[in-house]
Motif scaffolding. Structure first.
Motif, mmCIF file in Angstrom:
data_model
loop_
_atom_site.group_PDB
_atom_site.id
_atom_site.type_symbol
_atom_site.label_atom_id
_atom_site.label_comp_id
_atom_site.label_asym_id
_atom_site.label_seq_id
_atom_site.Cartn_x
_atom_site.Cartn_y
_atom_site.Cartn_z
ATOM 1 N N GLY A 88 43.306 34.800 42.092
ATOM 2 C CA GLY A 88 43.354 36.593 41.410
ATOM 3 C C GLY A 88 44.825 36.158 41.355
ATOM 4 O O GLY A 88 46.787 35.468 40.888
ATOM 5 N N THR A 89 45.600 37.466 41.191
ATOM 6 C CA THR A 89 47.759 37.996 41.081
ATOM 7 C C THR A 89 48.391 36.693 41.581
ATOM 8 O O THR A 89 48.134 36.370 42.882
ATOM 9 C CB THR A 89 47.923 39.206 41.303
ATOM 10 O OG1 THR A 89 47.503 39.080 42.713
ATOM 11 C CG2 THR A 89 46.895 40.546 40.194
ATOM 12 N N GLY A 90 49.255 36.485 40.816
ATOM 13 C CA GLY A 90 50.369 35.331 41.411
ATOM 14 C C GLY A 90 50.316 34.291 40.963
ATOM 15 O O GLY A 90 50.659 32.916 41.403
ATOM 16 N N SER B 175 49.430 33.199 37.604
ATOM 17 C CA SER B 175 50.385 32.839 36.893
ATOM 18 C C SER B 175 50.227 31.926 35.982
ATOM 19 O O SER B 175 50.604 31.982 34.790
ATOM 20 C CB SER B 175 52.044 34.034 36.380
ATOM 21 O OG SER B 175 52.766 33.592 36.790
ATOM 22 N N GLN C 254 40.910 38.766 35.320
ATOM 23 C CA GLN C 254 41.598 39.025 37.479
ATOM 24 C C GLN C 254 43.193 38.808 37.566
ATOM 25 O O GLN C 254 43.652 39.400 38.244
ATOM 26 C CB GLN C 254 40.292 38.017 38.222
ATOM 27 C CG GLN C 254 39.069 38.803 37.923
ATOM 28 C CD GLN C 254 38.178 37.777 38.560
ATOM 29 O OE1 GLN C 254 38.086 35.938 38.684
ATOM 30 N NE2 GLN C 254 37.347 38.022 39.287
ATOM 31 N N ILE C 255 43.324 37.773 37.041
ATOM 32 C CA ILE C 255 44.553 36.847 37.372
ATOM 33 C C ILE C 255 46.044 38.657 36.627
ATOM 34 O O ILE C 255 47.277 38.473 37.376
ATOM 35 C CB ILE C 255 45.571 35.907 36.854
ATOM 36 C CG1 ILE C 255 44.069 34.721 37.814
ATOM 37 C CG2 ILE C 255 46.902 35.327 37.280
ATOM 38 C CD1 ILE C 255 44.239 33.604 37.179
ATOM 39 N N GLY C 256 45.862 38.358 35.300
ATOM 40 C CA GLY C 256 46.261 39.421 34.914
ATOM 41 C C GLY C 256 47.498 38.730 33.862
ATOM 42 O O GLY C 256 48.705 38.340 34.106
ATOM 43 N N LYS D 17 50.704 37.812 30.902
ATOM 44 C CA LYS D 17 51.375 38.792 30.380
ATOM 45 C C LYS D 17 51.701 39.215 28.743
ATOM 46 O O LYS D 17 50.664 38.395 28.018
ATOM 47 C CB LYS D 17 52.817 38.078 30.391
ATOM 48 C CG LYS D 17 53.065 37.834 32.188
ATOM 49 C CD LYS D 17 52.678 39.527 33.084
ATOM 50 C CE LYS D 17 52.918 39.134 34.589
ATOM 51 N NZ LYS D 17 52.820 39.850 35.640
#
Length: 324
Positions: free
Chosen positions: A171-173, A175, A202-204, A206
């Motif tokens: 997941g996040t972090g 990128s 899930q990661i998101g 930009k």
């Protein structure tokens, strides 16, 4: 007489149930024994001492307390490297319905198990389970990220899929892996493309990733289109540049893509006001789920009297979920 016959039927039915339970228990016992035998063979092949091997095989036991005692013994064993080596091999026999198992013990062992789990990513027999264990280890598993990114490029669908799923769960972090995942949207296997799309969500991403993601809205596989358009909606303000493209997806050939497009547009509120004509048209969509979510999104984007007549019509919709 009638009462007697009914009682006999109940007794017979109960007997059949008991017989079925007995058969199921016998099958479970046979499966456990077979698993134990395979684990012993694996332990011998990996050079695991007999005493330790006898503890590891208990992880295949159907009895939970027996497995828990085996876990305690393995965690107390001072030869941690040998224990990890044994458990990585035993993961091949892990049953998700039997926990604790080898994989869950490796997670308990934490960072010291990571190097061996990374090595296990090269083994088709335990790769998926190693990926799962790494995702459970949080930041301690970060050294595995470069290996997982490399796996995304594999022509083997299972390998690439396992990597995409693992990166998404981490997941996040992460990128820094988004470019590789976006490139994976071009993988020849559609399920890998779908897994990559889910991982991206899930990661998101930009705002700078939008231009790279837009081509995915034309991918033939609906899961990819649906997930990407939903991802834009979850990006918040960063996703606003994608609104014009999302509006176009309201006319997609697939109902679930149209559904997720309408839902995602609603997340932008008034910023998606250009979507109002498309959403009003979606109130007449052939799919009830699309009509319903279009109404909800309209209320979020354009809560003014002019759309009230459109919404009133839906109160008489043939689909109960749309009416409610």
């Amino acid at each position: 007489m009638m009462m007697m016959m009914m009682m006999m039927k109940h007794v017979l039915a109960f007997s059949v149930i008991l017989a079925g339970v007995a058969v199921a228990e016998d099958e479970m016992m046979e499966m456990a024994l077979a698993s134990r035998e395979r684990i012993l063979i694996l332990m011998k092949a990996r050079g695991i001492p007999g005493e330790m091997a006898q503890v590891v095989v208990k992880l295949a036991d159907n009895d939970v307390p027996t497995r828990e005692r085996a876990v305690a013994a393995l965690l107390e064993n001072p030869d941690r490297k040998k224990v990890i080596h044994a458990l990585v091999g035993a993961m091949r026999e892990d049953d998700n319905n039997k926990r604790p198992n080898a994989g869950t013990i490796l997670v308990k062992m934490g960072a010291e198990a990571v190097p061996s789990l990374i090595d296990a990513l090269n083994s088709t027999d335990v790769r998926s389970r190693a990926c799962w264990a790494l995702t459970e280890l949080g930041d301690a598993a970060k050294p595995a990220v470069p290996v997982l990114v490399t796996m995304l490029q594999s022509s083997d669908a299972n390998t690439a899929n396992d990597a995409a799923v693992a990166l998404g769960v981490m997941g996040t972090g992460l990128s820094e892996v988004l470019p590789a995942l976006i490139e994976t949207l071009k993988h020849e296997n559609q399920e890998v493309r779908a897994a990559a799309a889910t991982a991206i969500k899930q990661i998101g991403p930009k705002s700078e990733h939008i231009a790279l993601l837009l081509p995915a809205l034309k991918v033939p596989y609906m899961k990819v289109r649906s997930t990407v358009v939903l991802t834009f909606g979850y990006m918040g303000d960063a996703g606003k540049p994608a609104i014009p493209n999302m509006i176009g997806m309201l006319k997609d050939e697939n109902a679930w893509v149209r559904f997720h497009s309408a839902a995602a547009l609603g997340r932008f509120g008034a910023a998606a006001k250009d979507a109002v004509p498309g959403l009003r048209a979606a109130l007449a969509d052939e799919a009830g789920v699309v009509r319903g979510v279009a109404a909800t999104s309209l209320a979020r984007i354009h809560p003014v009297p002019e759309i009230v007549p459109d919404l009133i019509k839906l109160v008489q919709d043939e689909n109960e979920r749309v009416r409610t």
